[in-house]
Design a protein around this motif. Structure first.
Motif, PDB file in Angstrom:
ATOM      1  N   GLY A  96       0.498  -0.664  -0.496  1.00 47.85           N
ATOM      2  CA  GLY A  96      -0.114   0.037   0.410  1.00 47.85           C
ATOM      3  C   GLY A  96       1.416   1.317   0.058  1.00 47.85           C
ATOM      4  N   ILE A  97       0.185   2.504  -0.702  1.00 43.17           N
ATOM      5  CA  ILE A  97       0.991   3.748  -0.373  1.00 43.17           C
ATOM      6  C   ILE A  97      -0.249   4.712   0.518  1.00 43.17           C
ATOM      7  CG2 ILE A  97       1.418   5.464  -2.269  1.00 43.17           C
ATOM      8  CD1 ILE A  97       1.774   4.011  -4.604  1.00 43.17           C
ATOM      9  N   CYS A  98       0.819   4.743   1.157  1.00 50.92           N
ATOM     10  CA  CYS A  98       0.303   5.920   2.392  1.00 50.92           C
ATOM     11  C   CYS A  98       0.631   7.261   2.592  1.00 50.92           C
ATOM     12  CB  CYS A  98       0.672   5.344   3.864  1.00 50.92           C
ATOM     13  SG  CYS A  98      -0.241   5.498   5.928  1.00 50.92           S
ATOM     14  N   HIS A  99      -0.037   7.789   2.870  1.00 55.36           N
ATOM     15  CA  HIS A  99      -0.242   9.475   2.400  1.00 55.36           C
ATOM     16  C   HIS A  99       1.086   9.548   3.235  1.00 55.36           C
ATOM     17  CE1 HIS A  99      -2.174  13.842   2.043  1.00 55.36           C
ATOM     18  NE2 HIS A  99      -0.443  13.964   2.028  1.00 55.36           N
ATOM     19  N   THR A 100       1.523   9.141   5.088  1.00 56.27           N
ATOM     20  CA  THR A 100       2.970   9.012   5.754  1.00 56.27           C
ATOM     21  C   THR A 100       4.254   8.934   4.535  1.00 56.27           C
ATOM     22  OG1 THR A 100       1.818   8.349   7.600  1.00 56.27           O
ATOM     23  CG2 THR A 100       4.172   8.481   7.483  1.00 56.27           C
ATOM     24  N   ASP A 101       3.917   7.785   3.282  1.00 54.00           N
ATOM     25  CA  ASP A 101       5.027   7.968   2.567  1.00 54.00           C
ATOM     26  C   ASP A 101       5.639   9.154   2.225  1.00 54.00           C
ATOM     27  OD1 ASP A 101       5.737   5.029   3.306  1.00 54.00           O
ATOM     28  OD2 ASP A 101       4.015   4.907   1.874  1.00 54.00           O
ATOM     29  N   ALA A 102       4.420  10.148   1.709  1.00 57.35           N
ATOM     30  CA  ALA A 102       4.823  11.352   0.823  1.00 57.35           C
ATOM     31  C   ALA A 102       5.451  12.248   2.234  1.00 57.35           C
ATOM     32  CB  ALA A 102       3.278  12.071   0.440  1.00 57.35           C
ATOM     33  N   HIS A 103       4.719  11.944   3.631  1.00 63.92           N
ATOM     34  CA  HIS A 103       5.732  12.743   4.424  1.00 63.92           C
ATOM     35  C   HIS A 103       6.842  12.386   4.788  1.00 63.92           C
ATOM     36  CE1 HIS A 103       1.418  14.828   5.041  1.00 63.92           C
ATOM     37  NE2 HIS A 103       1.137  13.550   6.473  1.00 63.92           N
ATOM     38  N   TYR A 104       7.730  10.871   4.604  1.00 65.76           N
ATOM     39  CA  TYR A 104       9.243  10.946   4.852  1.00 65.76           C
ATOM     40  C   TYR A 104       9.729  11.530   3.155  1.00 65.76           C
ATOM     41  CZ  TYR A 104       7.123   7.339   8.003  1.00 65.76           C
ATOM     42  OH  TYR A 104       6.673   7.033   8.930  1.00 65.76           O
ATOM     43  N   ARG A 105       9.449  11.240   1.900  1.00 66.50           N
ATOM     44  CA  ARG A 105       9.437  11.770   0.562  1.00 66.50           C
ATOM     45  C   ARG A 105      10.376  13.314   1.014  1.00 66.50           C
ATOM     46  NH1 ARG A 105       7.429  12.072  -5.445  1.00 66.50           N
ATOM     47  NH2 ARG A 105       5.986  13.707  -4.064  1.00 66.50           N
ATOM     48  N   SER A 106       8.663  13.813   1.429  1.00 64.44           N
ATOM     49  CA  SER A 106       9.760  15.503   1.944  1.00 64.44           C
ATOM     50  C   SER A 106       9.995  16.224   2.932  1.00 64.44           C
ATOM     51  CB  SER A 106       8.500  15.825   2.223  1.00 64.44           C
ATOM     52  OG  SER A 106       7.486  16.202   3.201  1.00 64.44           O
ATOM     53  N   GLY A 107      10.671  14.691   3.370  1.00 66.41           N
ATOM     54  CA  GLY A 107      11.939  15.092   4.640  1.00 66.41           C
ATOM     55  C   GLY A 107      11.198  15.448   6.211  1.00 66.41           C
ATOM     56  N   THR A 108       9.756  15.017   6.305  1.00 67.55           N
ATOM     57  CA  THR A 108       8.907  14.777   7.380  1.00 67.55           C
ATOM     58  C   THR A 108       8.323  14.144   7.702  1.00 67.55           C
ATOM     59  OG1 THR A 108       7.403  17.215   6.508  1.00 67.55           O
ATOM     60  CG2 THR A 108       7.001  15.845   8.835  1.00 67.55           C
ATOM     61  N   GLY A 109       9.651  13.964   9.567  1.00 68.21           N
ATOM     62  CA  GLY A 109       9.509  12.404   9.833  1.00 68.21           C
ATOM     63  C   GLY A 109      11.551  11.854   9.558  1.00 68.21           C
ATOM     64  N   LYS A 110      11.790  11.884  10.752  1.00 72.37           N
ATOM     65  CA  LYS A 110      13.212  10.633  10.760  1.00 72.37           C
ATOM     66  C   LYS A 110      13.105   9.947  10.494  1.00 72.37           C
ATOM     67  CE  LYS A 110      17.278  10.174  13.116  1.00 72.37           C
ATOM     68  NZ  LYS A 110      17.943  10.177  14.919  1.00 72.37           N
ATOM     69  N   THR A 111      13.654   9.314   8.522  1.00 73.10           N
ATOM     70  CA  THR A 111      14.223   8.275   8.542  1.00 73.10           C
ATOM     71  C   THR A 111      15.203   8.103   8.147  1.00 73.10           C
ATOM     72  OG1 THR A 111      14.597   9.773   6.188  1.00 73.10           O
ATOM     73  CG2 THR A 111      12.373   8.073   6.901  1.00 73.10           C
ATOM     74  N   ASN A 112      16.040   6.393   7.822  1.00 77.34           N
ATOM     75  CA  ASN A 112      17.151   6.346   7.957  1.00 77.34           C
ATOM     76  C   ASN A 112      17.600   6.369   6.441  1.00 77.34           C
ATOM     77  OD1 ASN A 112      17.980   6.133  10.574  1.00 77.34           O
ATOM     78  ND2 ASN A 112      17.524   3.754  10.863  1.00 77.34           N
ATOM     79  N   LEU A 113      18.376   7.156   6.493  1.00 79.76           N
ATOM     80  CA  LEU A 113      18.224   7.054   4.622  1.00 79.76           C
ATOM     81  C   LEU A 113      19.797   6.279   3.835  1.00 79.76           C
ATOM     82  CD1 LEU A 113      17.460  11.085   2.961  1.00 79.76           C
ATOM     83  CD2 LEU A 113      15.935   8.433   3.293  1.00 79.76           C
ATOM     84  N   PRO A 114      19.728   5.688   2.726  1.00 80.00           N
ATOM     85  CA  PRO A 114      18.833   5.712   1.803  1.00 80.00           C
ATOM     86  C   PRO A 114      17.824   4.163   2.130  1.00 80.00           C
ATOM     87  CG  PRO A 114      20.598   4.707   0.942  1.00 80.00           C
ATOM     88  CD  PRO A 114      21.226   5.036   2.849  1.00 80.00           C
ATOM     89  N   VAL A 115      16.217   4.691   1.329  1.00 73.17           N
ATOM     90  CA  VAL A 115      15.922   3.147   2.498  1.00 73.17           C
ATOM     91  C   VAL A 115      14.977   3.049   1.602  1.00 73.17           C
ATOM     92  CG1 VAL A 115      14.316   5.171   3.660  1.00 73.17           C
ATOM     93  CG2 VAL A 115      14.215   2.779   4.362  1.00 73.17           C
ATOM     94  N   THR A 116      14.143   1.573   2.390  1.00 74.71           N
ATOM     95  CA  THR A 116      13.018   1.356   1.353  1.00 74.71           C
ATOM     96  C   THR A 116      11.915   1.782   1.844  1.00 74.71           C
ATOM     97  OG1 THR A 116      15.029  -0.269  -0.222  1.00 74.71           O
ATOM     98  CG2 THR A 116      11.806  -0.465  -0.227  1.00 74.71           C
TER      99      THR A 116
END
Length: 342
Positions: free
Chosen positions: A36-56
């Motif tokens: 599923g494609i979640c709106h949260t993924d759009a937030h991660y792509r835009s830099g909102t929310g800390k992610t361990n990059l690079p990440v799938t």
């Protein structure tokens, strides 16, 4: 192995080839069928929310177990499973008392560790949720986040049979909230939105649609309830004015459930908005594995049916996935989109 990766914030996702995953002790490999494609993924792509990059990216995952590691006895090769996206220790006081979403060493699929926008994924066997024959992989995937989060919010709000519920924002989570509220025995369910297409869809799911384009949220809800208000308002929009309107529409003892992760500020009058009617504001964080098992049973028995919530399917291609994320950021009339992984 083909995967769609976020390599840096504010940049499109990229198609990359990665090494094939292999399971360590206690782990499984799952061939992804749907993500599923979640709106949260759009937030991660835009830099909102800390992610361990690079990440799938991708935390709504369903597929078939293709390999099991040493010591795995409760999951078998060839089994259809969906994946609980919270990887936790399961033994600390927070996990045991409050839930795995509060584990101090916990990680999330598609955020701190690689998720399901890929052909395969490796996870602890504990995270596998068996999918009943009656439930499709499409539906099972979206249940891992949008449906489970709505379920957790309503349960945390102590929903009771006969309660009235306002769903603020009829999108990917809102469609699940309407069905789950009905399954819990809600007497009235209202869907508040500004998109005509979504309001029309809300009616087909058994909700009373309320158009908030010209009427303030609280006036729309109070007008529909003859001034009684609702027992629970579930906030999915991340819009402060909508959240405040939901608060003002609550009956005495009513609960405002804050679910949207992009709601950053909320200004209100503690006396008139809360105290004099004993209203409550409750924050909601994720869900638990046990709740996912309960949801699968609801889907198996037909108490909830989310098949029509999936309004778009795209291939595992970077351009297609980026297009969906762009659409979510602009505001989409679609409810849920899934990636079909071939």
């Amino acid at each position: 192995m083909h995967a769609i990766r976020l390599t840096e914030p504010n940049q499109p996702l990229q198609s990359l080839d990665l090494p094939e995953p292999s399971p360590a002790a206690g782990e499984i490999v799952v061939d992804v069928q749907r993500a599923g494609i979640c709106h949260t993924d759009a937030h991660y792509r835009s830099g909102t929310g800390k992610t361990n990059l690079p990440v799938t990216l991708g935390h709504e995952v369903a597929g078939v177990v293709s390999a099991v590691g040493a010591g795995v006895t409760d999951v078998r090769k060839g089994q259809r499973v969906a994946l609980h996206y919270l990887v936790s220790c399961g033994t600390c006081p927070r996990c045991k008392r409050h839930g795995e979403q509060f584990c101090p060493t916990g990680e999330m699929l598609g955020k701190e560790r690689d998720g399901g926008y890929a052909q395969r994924i490796v996870v602890p066997a504990f995270n596998a949720i068996p999918i009943p024959d009656e439930v499709s992989s499409d539906v099972a995937s979206i249940m891992m986040c949008s449906t489970a989060t709505a379920f957790h919010a309503l349960r945390l709000g102590n929903i009771q049979k006969g309660d009235s519920v306002a769903v603020l924002g009829f999108g990917g989570l809102g469609v699940s909230a309407v069905q789950i509220a009905r399954a819990f025995g809600a007497s009235e369910v209202y869907a508040v939105d500004v998109v005509p297409e979504k309001l029309a869809l809300a009616a087909t799911f058994g909700a009373t649609p309320l158009d908030a384009r010209e009427t303030p949220v609280h006036k729309a809800i109070l007008g529909a309830t003859d001034g009684r208000g609702v027992d629970i308002a579930v906030e999915f929009t991340g819009n402060a004015a909508v959240a405040h309107g939901g608060m003002r529409s609550l009956s005495p003892g009513g609960r405002l459930m804050i679910v949207a992760i992009n709601l950053r500020e909320l200004t209100f009058n503690p006396f008139t908005d809360l105290l004099v009617r004993e209203r409550r504001i409750i924050g909601c964080s994720d869900h638990t594995r046990a709740e996912l098992v309960e949801l699968m049973e609801l889907a198996r028995t037909g108490a909830i049916d989310l098949s029509s919530a999936i309004t778009r399917t795209v291939p595992l291609e970077a351009d297609a996935v980026n297009g969906v994320l762009d659409d979510l950021e602009r505001g989409s009339s679609h409810l849920r989109t899934v990636i079909a992984v071939e």
